[in-house]
Design a protein around this motif. Structure first.
Motif, PDB file in Angstrom:
ATOM      1  N   MET A   1       1.155  -1.175   0.186  1.00  0.00           N
ATOM      2  CA  MET A   1      -0.010  -0.111  -0.275  1.00  0.00           C
ATOM      3  C   MET A   1       1.497   1.025  -0.362  1.00  0.00           C
ATOM      4  N   ARG A   2      -0.065   1.925  -0.845  1.00  0.00           N
ATOM      5  CA  ARG A   2       0.873   3.840  -0.646  1.00  0.00           C
ATOM      6  C   ARG A   2       0.470   4.788  -1.062  1.00  0.00           C
ATOM      7  N   PRO A   3       1.104   5.480  -0.653  1.00  0.00           N
ATOM      8  CA  PRO A   3      -0.449   6.706  -0.780  1.00  0.00           C
ATOM      9  C   PRO A   3      -0.446   7.346  -2.638  1.00  0.00           C
ATOM     10  N   ALA A   4      -1.989   7.521  -2.962  1.00  0.00           N
ATOM     11  CA  ALA A   4      -1.959   7.550  -4.192  1.00  0.00           C
ATOM     12  C   ALA A   4      -1.058   9.065  -4.856  1.00  0.00           C
ATOM     13  N   VAL A   5      -0.574   9.835  -5.731  1.00  0.00           N
ATOM     14  CA  VAL A   5      -0.006  11.284  -6.261  1.00  0.00           C
ATOM     15  C   VAL A   5      -0.553  10.988  -7.940  1.00  0.00           C
ATOM     16  N   ALA A   6      -0.449  12.385  -8.167  1.00  0.00           N
ATOM     17  CA  ALA A   6      -1.691  12.655  -9.430  1.00  0.00           C
ATOM     18  C   ALA A   6      -1.064  11.661 -10.572  1.00  0.00           C
ATOM     19  N   ALA A   7       0.145  11.221 -10.467  1.00  0.00           N
ATOM     20  CA  ALA A   7       0.764  10.605 -11.640  1.00  0.00           C
ATOM     21  C   ALA A   7      -0.425   9.211 -11.724  1.00  0.00           C
ATOM     22  N   ASP A   8      -1.152   8.568 -10.738  1.00  0.00           N
ATOM     23  CA  ASP A   8      -1.702   7.837 -11.053  1.00  0.00           C
ATOM     24  C   ASP A   8      -3.193   7.791 -10.994  1.00  0.00           C
ATOM     25  N   ARG A   9      -3.886   8.807 -11.850  1.00  0.00           N
ATOM     26  CA  ARG A   9      -4.630   9.184 -12.109  1.00  0.00           C
ATOM     27  C   ARG A   9      -5.230   8.109 -13.121  1.00  0.00           C
ATOM     28  N   PRO A  10      -5.147   8.100 -14.299  1.00  0.00           N
ATOM     29  CA  PRO A  10      -4.586   7.001 -15.528  1.00  0.00           C
ATOM     30  C   PRO A  10      -4.440   5.803 -14.854  1.00  0.00           C
ATOM     31  N   ALA A  11      -4.021   5.353 -14.368  1.00  0.00           N
ATOM     32  CA  ALA A  11      -4.369   4.015 -13.947  1.00  0.00           C
ATOM     33  C   ALA A  11      -5.384   3.613 -13.145  1.00  0.00           C
ATOM     34  N   VAL A  12      -5.687   4.961 -12.113  1.00  0.00           N
ATOM     35  CA  VAL A  12      -6.496   4.708 -11.403  1.00  0.00           C
ATOM     36  C   VAL A  12      -8.033   4.251 -11.806  1.00  0.00           C
ATOM     37  N   ALA A  13      -8.269   5.506 -13.073  1.00  0.00           N
ATOM     38  CA  ALA A  13      -9.396   5.831 -13.726  1.00  0.00           C
ATOM     39  C   ALA A  13      -9.467   4.232 -14.686  1.00  0.00           C
ATOM     40  N   LYS A  14      -8.625   3.820 -14.989  1.00  0.00           N
ATOM     41  CA  LYS A  14      -8.496   2.624 -15.708  1.00  0.00           C
ATOM     42  C   LYS A  14      -9.164   1.664 -15.242  1.00  0.00           C
ATOM     43  N   MET A  15      -8.668   1.489 -13.889  1.00  0.00           N
ATOM     44  CA  MET A  15      -8.954   0.201 -12.766  1.00  0.00           C
ATOM     45  C   MET A  15     -10.902   0.170 -11.800  1.00  0.00           C
ATOM     46  N   ILE A  16     -11.087   1.084 -12.337  1.00  0.00           N
ATOM     47  CA  ILE A  16     -12.524   1.901 -11.468  1.00  0.00           C
ATOM     48  C   ILE A  16     -13.042   1.449 -12.806  1.00  0.00           C
ATOM     49  N   ARG A  17     -13.242   1.908 -13.987  1.00  0.00           N
ATOM     50  CA  ARG A  17     -13.933   1.570 -15.325  1.00  0.00           C
ATOM     51  C   ARG A  17     -13.957  -0.209 -15.060  1.00  0.00           C
ATOM     52  N   ALA A  18     -13.521  -0.621 -15.100  1.00  0.00           N
ATOM     53  CA  ALA A  18     -13.134  -1.607 -15.422  1.00  0.00           C
ATOM     54  C   ALA A  18     -13.919  -2.523 -13.856  1.00  0.00           C
ATOM     55  N   ARG A  19     -13.811  -2.420 -13.311  1.00  0.00           N
ATOM     56  CA  ARG A  19     -14.845  -2.531 -12.069  1.00  0.00           C
ATOM     57  C   ARG A  19     -15.839  -1.900 -12.380  1.00  0.00           C
ATOM     58  N   CYS A  20     -16.879  -0.839 -13.094  1.00  0.00           N
ATOM     59  CA  CYS A  20     -18.080  -0.014 -12.909  1.00  0.00           C
ATOM     60  C   CYS A  20     -18.268  -1.319 -14.436  1.00  0.00           C
ATOM     61  N   THR A  21     -17.409  -1.945 -14.696  1.00  0.00           N
ATOM     62  CA  THR A  21     -17.805  -2.794 -16.118  1.00  0.00           C
ATOM     63  C   THR A  21     -18.375  -4.030 -15.550  1.00  0.00           C
ATOM     64  N   TRP A  22     -17.545  -4.461 -15.098  1.00  0.00           N
ATOM     65  CA  TRP A  22     -18.092  -6.083 -13.765  1.00  0.00           C
ATOM     66  C   TRP A  22     -19.162  -5.487 -13.107  1.00  0.00           C
ATOM     67  N   MET A  23     -19.559  -4.493 -12.388  1.00  0.00           N
ATOM     68  CA  MET A  23     -20.535  -4.454 -12.083  1.00  0.00           C
ATOM     69  C   MET A  23     -21.589  -4.512 -12.826  1.00  0.00           C
ATOM     70  N   GLU A  24     -21.854  -4.014 -13.422  1.00  0.00           N
ATOM     71  CA  GLU A  24     -23.507  -3.472 -14.453  1.00  0.00           C
ATOM     72  C   GLU A  24     -23.160  -4.790 -15.787  1.00  0.00           C
ATOM     73  N   GLU A  25     -22.370  -5.691 -15.257  1.00  0.00           N
ATOM     74  CA  GLU A  25     -22.789  -6.550 -16.977  1.00  0.00           C
ATOM     75  C   GLU A  25     -23.234  -7.661 -15.800  1.00  0.00           C
ATOM     76  N   ARG A  26     -23.491  -7.343 -13.832  1.00  0.00           N
ATOM     77  CA  ARG A  26     -24.374  -8.103 -13.246  1.00  0.00           C
ATOM     78  C   ARG A  26     -25.594  -7.444 -12.164  1.00  0.00           C
ATOM     79  N   GLY A  27     -26.174  -6.131 -12.948  1.00  0.00           N
ATOM     80  CA  GLY A  27     -27.338  -5.492 -12.944  1.00  0.00           C
ATOM     81  C   GLY A  27     -27.143  -5.005 -11.609  1.00  0.00           C
ATOM     82  N   LEU A  28     -25.070  -4.445 -11.296  1.00  0.00           N
ATOM     83  CA  LEU A  28     -25.461  -3.818  -9.470  1.00  0.00           C
ATOM     84  C   LEU A  28     -25.301  -2.537 -10.139  1.00  0.00           C
ATOM     85  N   PRO A  29     -25.976  -1.354  -9.213  1.00  0.00           N
ATOM     86  CA  PRO A  29     -24.654   0.009  -9.855  1.00  0.00           C
ATOM     87  C   PRO A  29     -23.396   0.139  -9.705  1.00  0.00           C
TER      88      PRO A  29
END
Length: 179
Positions: A1-29
């Protein structure tokens, strides 16, 4: 674990989008409409956004640890107890076999213990997450109506979780025991 920094924004957004797709495929908000906001928090001035990184390069989880939780839902006595508040935890669904959400939660429990806190608290919107967080050692404390949502408020006493530091240091594929 480490603190987030501004340079992490693109990778974090990509990971969150992957989770969103996973949730939406299962009918979850999902957090689809909040992806950019959640990713932008990587460079907040408080340094309270933390990342779980695999092999020093792949972000597999993000969470926020705050010194205080929201004032609603908790009693005055509960708010007076020293606690950390864990929220906006998101993990990479492709890495579920490593249980990154559990690792982040256990890390937060151990970290809060070492910081002299008595509790780690969190909230969620679904009974399914209450069950998931229960498997991490959290228990349901309150259910509250907030705006148009039913919120479940959970807590877990802090404790040192032996073996957790070694897991993070050595990148072991098996989870340490919880206490």
């Amino acid at each position: 674990m480490r603190p987030a920094v501004a340079a992490d924004r693109p990778a974090v957004a990509k990971m969150i989008r992957a989770r969103c797709t996973w949730m939406e495929e299962r009918g979850l908000p999902s957090w689809r409409e909040s992806v950019d906001d959640l990713a932008s928090q990587c460079d907040n001035p408080y340094g309270d956004v933390w990342l779980l990184e695999l092999d020093g390069s792949r972000i597999v989880g993000r969470t926020t640890i705050q010194e205080q939780g929201p004032p609603w839902g908790w009693t005055e006595a509960e708010r007076a107890e020293p606690a950390h508040y864990l929220n906006t935890s998101v993990t990479d669904p492709a890495m579920r076999h490593l249980r990154p959400g559990t690792l982040m939660a256990w890390w937060a429990v151990d970290r809060a213990f070492r910081a002299g806190r008595s509790w780690v608290r969190r909230d969620c919107l679904s009974p399914e997450l209450v069950r998931y967080y229960s498997d991490q050692g959290f228990h349901l404390v309150h259910e509250v109506e907030r705006a148009k949502y039913r919120l479940y408020l959970l807590g877990r006493r802090t404790e040192p979780l032996e073996g957790l530091s070694a897991w993070f240091r050595e990148g072991r594929p098996a989870l340490p025991s919880a206490g």
